[in-house]
Structure formats: C-alpha cells, structure tokens
Design an enzyme around this catalytic site. Structure first.
Site, mmCIF file in Angstrom:
data_model
loop_
_atom_site.group_PDB
_atom_site.id
_atom_site.type_symbol
_atom_site.label_atom_id
_atom_site.label_comp_id
_atom_site.label_asym_id
_atom_site.label_seq_id
_atom_site.Cartn_x
_atom_site.Cartn_y
_atom_site.Cartn_z
ATOM 1 N N LEU A 143 6.247 4.259 -5.535
ATOM 2 C CA LEU A 143 5.354 5.015 -4.662
ATOM 3 C C LEU A 143 4.734 3.983 -3.731
ATOM 4 C CD1 LEU A 143 3.502 7.398 -7.186
ATOM 5 C CD2 LEU A 143 5.299 8.005 -5.560
ATOM 6 N N ASP A 144 4.454 4.374 -2.498
ATOM 7 C CA ASP A 144 3.832 3.431 -1.564
ATOM 8 C C ASP A 144 2.477 2.993 -2.104
ATOM 9 O OD1 ASP A 144 5.970 3.816 0.118
ATOM 10 O OD2 ASP A 144 4.945 5.344 1.326
ATOM 11 N N LYS A 145 1.994 1.865 -1.582
ATOM 12 C CA LYS A 145 0.698 1.332 -2.035
ATOM 13 C C LYS A 145 -0.421 2.373 -1.851
ATOM 14 C CE LYS A 145 -2.265 -2.648 -1.117
ATOM 15 N NZ LYS A 145 -2.417 -3.885 -0.346
ATOM 16 N N THR A 176 -0.034 5.630 -1.854
ATOM 17 C CA THR A 176 0.292 6.913 -2.490
ATOM 18 C C THR A 176 -0.271 6.944 -3.906
ATOM 19 O OG1 THR A 176 2.334 7.130 -1.217
ATOM 20 C CG2 THR A 176 2.193 8.441 -3.216
ATOM 21 N N LYS A 209 6.591 10.580 4.422
ATOM 22 C CA LYS A 209 5.873 10.205 5.652
ATOM 23 C C LYS A 209 6.777 10.353 6.867
ATOM 24 C CE LYS A 209 2.765 7.040 3.283
ATOM 25 N NZ LYS A 209 2.617 5.684 2.781
#
Ligand code: URA
Length: 241
Positions: A103-105, A107, A191
């Site tokens: 997961l993105d930082k 998220t 995104k």
C-alpha cells in the site's frame, strides 16, 4: 532445523557467537544444556532457552497477521528513512515476515503480513484475480459517467487499460464515498484510475482483500494474528465477480 539457525533467526547472534554461547552452556533444549550448534531441533515441539529466556514460546512456523496500516509507514521489510510495517510488529520471530503486496505510504487499511511465501505469492498472482476493495475519498464528486468508465476500464498510461472493476457509491456519515473493487495490482492503480477520470484521490483505505475484510476494531497501526477462520477465507481467494 539446526539449533544455531534457529538462534540466529531469533537474532541472538552470529553463527560464530552462537558457537561460543553453546560452548558456555547458555542454551538449553528441553531442559538439557545443548552441546553442539548443529543439533537438530523443531521449534514447534522443543523448548529452547537462551540464558533462561524461552525462545520457543509462541513460535509457529508460519505466522499470519492482519494490520490496519497507518499513513506514514511504508509497506516494506526494511527502509533507511521510514518506519516499515514490519517495525510495527512486536515479535522476536520477524525474520522472514513480509507484507503481502504494497500500500502506498499515504494509504491506510488492510494489510496481511506473513512469512508464508507460498500464500503471499498466490494472493499476488495476476492469474488469481484476488479482489481488493478500497474506500476512495476524492477531490471532486464522482459522477455516474465516472462510475461507468471506472467499471469498464480506463487508460492509465500503461500498455493496456485497466481491467473491468466494480465501482459504486456508498452513503457514509451523510457523505458519498466511492468504493472501488479491482483485481489487478498495478503501481498506484487507484490513484491513477481517478486521475484518468479527471479527479484526484485525497484519502485511500483498503477494506478487503479476497474474502478477508479489515477488522474495524483495529485502529491504524494496530494488528493481530489472523484467526483460523480468516486464514481459511484468505486461502479461499478465487475471483468473486
Ligand atoms: N492504489 C493506489 O493508488 N495506492 C495504493 O496504496 C493501493 C492501490
């Protein structure tokens, strides 16, 4: 496995140091002082003490955690600058633990962490089409036309458009919240999908992976072991749409 490998996995020392520790009588196997580093042990069956500390208590060959990943933490095993999701797990057996996917930082939400490489591989395999469901907060309202486009697939600048997805609006706390269910795992996919419909993600939270839903009682940063039932759900991860 060899005794010294187990001790090394527990972070007790290097093979050379362990040889000394064992020679000095600091390691006991089932109450008996170990004499050699290469003695075969089974940490699920034998009790290993190092300087009186029980190392095998709570040991399991495979470990499975469900975490509500907080924002600001990276989905990696090590990082020079940022806290990783593995840093958040308080265990002496963290050696081969890794997050299942990223997961993105920024998220938040459901992240499975395990040392079961086979399960991880299967959940991430593009062939398996494991669903990932996200709650998506957006800068602008999402129209019916956007929902249609997101569902059918959008051009996010890759060779191929995104595969068909499920998109719908939920009324939550008096606000409209987009849910997006995808079964691919492309870089920044959600995104980029919202960018493709001229919008922007302001906050992203994963709430489901396959049959496994985020435990809403876990605050961001909290985690626990998966129950047997949840593990079954995770293994039963065939595409469901
Ligand atoms: N899609 C994104 O853009 N970011 C995530 O963290 C997960 C899916």
């Amino acid at each position: 496995m060899r005794l010294d490998k187990f001790l090394n996995d527990c972070g007790i020392g290097t093979r050379k140091q362990l040889k000394e520790y064992i020679k000095n009588g600091m390691v006991k196997v089932d109450g008996v002082t170990a004499s050699k580093p290469d003695v075969q042990i089974d940490p699920e069956k034998n009790e290993i003490l190092f300087s009186g500390e029980n190392l095998t208590e709570g040991y399991a060959k495979y470990r499975y955690y469900i975490m509500n990943k907080p924002q600001g933490v990276v989905s990696a095993t090590t990082d020079n600058h940022d806290t990783t999701v593995i840093d958040l797990i308080d265990t002496k057996f963290d050696k081969d633990l890794a997050p299942v996917g990223r997961l993105d930082k920024d998220t938040e939400g459901l992240l499975v962490i395990t040392n079961d490489g086979k399960l991880s591989h299967s959940l991430l395999s593009p062939k398996k089409h494991v669903e990932k469901e996200y709650e998506v907060h957006t800068l602008k309202p999402v129209s019916d036309d956007d929902i249609k486009k997101l569902s059918e697939g959008v051009d996010i600048g890759d060779e191929k458009p995104t595969m068909p997805a499920k998109a719908f609006i939920e009324e939550k706390d008096g606000k409209k919240l987009l849910h997006l269910i995808i079964h691919e795992g492309r870089f920044h996919q959600v995104k980029r999908m919202l960018n493709a419909v001229d919008n922007e993600v302001t906050f992203l939270r994963r709430i489901r992976m396959g049959q496994l839903s985020l435990d809403e009682s876990l605050e961001p940063g909290e985690y626990r072991e998966l129950t047997d039932e949840e593990l079954e759900q995770l293994k039963n991860n065939e595409k469901s749409f």
